[in-house]
Design an enzyme around this catalytic site. Structure first.
Site, PDB file in Angstrom:
ATOM      1  N   HIS A   1       0.789  -1.124  -0.125  1.00 43.77           N
ATOM      2  CA  HIS A   1       0.012   0.108   0.048  1.00 43.77           C
ATOM      3  C   HIS A   1       0.794   1.400  -0.001  1.00 43.77           C
ATOM      4  O   HIS A   1       1.911   1.384   0.444  1.00 43.77           O
ATOM      5  CB  HIS A   1      -0.907   0.042   1.292  1.00 43.77           C
ATOM      6  CG  HIS A   1      -1.914  -0.895   1.024  1.00 43.77           C
ATOM      7  ND1 HIS A   1      -2.139  -1.801   2.356  1.00 43.77           N
ATOM      8  CD2 HIS A   1      -2.980  -1.128   0.392  1.00 43.77           C
ATOM      9  CE1 HIS A   1      -3.354  -2.500   2.161  1.00 43.77           C
ATOM     10  NE2 HIS A   1      -3.829  -2.278   0.841  1.00 43.77           N
TER      11      HIS A   1
ATOM     12  N   CYS B   1      -2.816   0.477   9.690  1.00 42.52           N
ATOM     13  CA  CYS B   1      -4.045  -0.320   9.155  1.00 42.52           C
ATOM     14  C   CYS B   1      -4.977  -0.738  10.188  1.00 42.52           C
ATOM     15  O   CYS B   1      -6.052  -1.124   9.942  1.00 42.52           O
ATOM     16  CB  CYS B   1      -3.330  -1.634   8.497  1.00 42.52           C
ATOM     17  SG  CYS B   1      -1.684  -1.618   7.875  1.00 42.52           S
TER      18      CYS B   1
HETATM   19  C1  CIR Z   1      -3.774  -7.564   3.345  1.00 42.98           C
HETATM   20  O1  CIR Z   1      -2.719  -8.019   2.446  1.00 42.98           O
HETATM   21  O2  CIR Z   1      -4.768  -7.240   2.953  1.00 42.98           O
HETATM   22  C2  CIR Z   1      -3.299  -7.599   4.818  1.00 42.98           C
HETATM   23  N1  CIR Z   1      -2.765  -8.804   5.152  1.00 42.98           N
HETATM   24  C3  CIR Z   1      -2.601  -6.340   5.416  1.00 42.98           C
HETATM   25  C4  CIR Z   1      -3.423  -5.153   5.210  1.00 42.98           C
HETATM   26  C5  CIR Z   1      -2.663  -3.996   5.776  1.00 42.98           C
HETATM   27  N2  CIR Z   1      -3.409  -2.644   5.763  1.00 42.98           N
HETATM   28  C6  CIR Z   1      -2.788  -1.487   5.392  1.00 42.98           C
HETATM   29  O3  CIR Z   1      -1.574  -1.568   4.765  1.00 42.98           O
HETATM   30  N3  CIR Z   1      -3.721  -0.734   5.254  1.00 42.98           N
END
Ligand code: CIR
Length: 268
Positions: free
Chosen positions: A171, A258
């Protein structure tokens, strides 16, 4: 858009979700072992406490076993003082998270709208600064989604700029954060990208790229523990820090931003 001092980091509320047992199946780019759900919940508890100590009222939503990554509530929505926008996560296993978080958004906001069209945006690709909102195209956020999101933001009086998240970065905010007060923390690649214009940039130390994801919450910056050079660099430019363990989240590519939706509601 008009400069709104504090938009990026003055908050009153946050929404979080307790990690489920299924978090051990969370998505990851590289397998370094499954996160331990119990340890993840301990780390999450410390995170919630830190948000509270920073002055926020925190809604802690119950775990969702059907959605292993659902503790990463930043991705299915985006919140502004005027209302919340339900996004469309760009990966199949997370598609239902927008529906799951809707009641929590409606508890806090009168205005909850859906991202128009069929494009995808993950909240992790959205960096809110005080004078612009940056949207990073990535494997999760496509052009149609970014344009539709920018359209909603424009209707609400916010200017957005669409950027390219560097290859290999999950991201946009995996690799940069706002420290507030027009200072950006970024990996070297992001700092060299030109996305941040004339803003002051603090570059994370070699080998500490994970520490580029921090959150400024009111008067403090929450920083993952274990990245001493980046911690020192943040403190050297005058910010007060709070260290938090993120070892379990890291195993599935999650960081501090996140794990919450942070927003400012009028207290009138
Ligand atoms: C994913 O791959 O969607 C989750 N394992 C990690 C999400 C992390 N979210 C973020 O950076 N906003």
């Amino acid at each position: 858009m008009a400069h709104r001092p504090g938009l990026s980091h003055r908050f009153t509320h946050a929404i979080t979700r307790t990690p489920s047992n299924s978090v051990s199946n969370g998505i990851r780019a590289v397998d370094s072992g499954d996160p331990d759900a119990e340890k993840f919940r301990e780390e999450h508890g410390l995170y919630v406490e830190a948000l509270q100590e920073s002055g926020l009222t925190v809604d802690v939503l119950p775990p969702l076993e059907d959605f292993p990554d659902s503790c990463f509530v930043e991705d299915p929505a985006f919140c502004l003082p005027e209302g919340a926008i339900r996004l469309r996560p760009g990966t199949t296993s997370r598609e239902g998270e927008g529906t799951a978080i809707k009641p929590a958004l409606e508890t806090r906001f009168e205005r909850v709208v859906d991202l128009p069209g069929h494009g995808c945006v993950d909240g992790g690709d959205v960096l809110m600064l005080d004078d612009v909102i940056l949207i990073g195209l990535s494997a999760r956020t496509d052009r149609a989604g970014a344009d539709a999101f920018a359209g909603v933001l424009a209707e609400w009086g916010y200017e957005a700029e669409v950027c390219e998240t560097p290859d290999g970065v999950l991201h946009f905010k995996t690799a940069c954060s706002t420290l507030g007060d027009d200072v950006i923390l970024a990996t070297k690649v992001m700092a060299d990208s030109g996305f941040f214009g004339n803003r002051k940039t603090v570059v994370v130390a070699d080998g500490e790229d994970y520490a580029a994801n921090v959150i400024r919450v009111n008067d403090v910056v929450l920083v993952p523990e274990g990245y001493p050079q980046t911690l020192a660099a943040i403190e050297a430019v005058g910010f007060q820090t709070v260290l938090l363990p993120t070892h379990e989240a890291r195993k599935i590519d999650g960081g501090l931003s996140c794990l919450s939706l942070r927003f400012a509601l009028s207290t009138d």
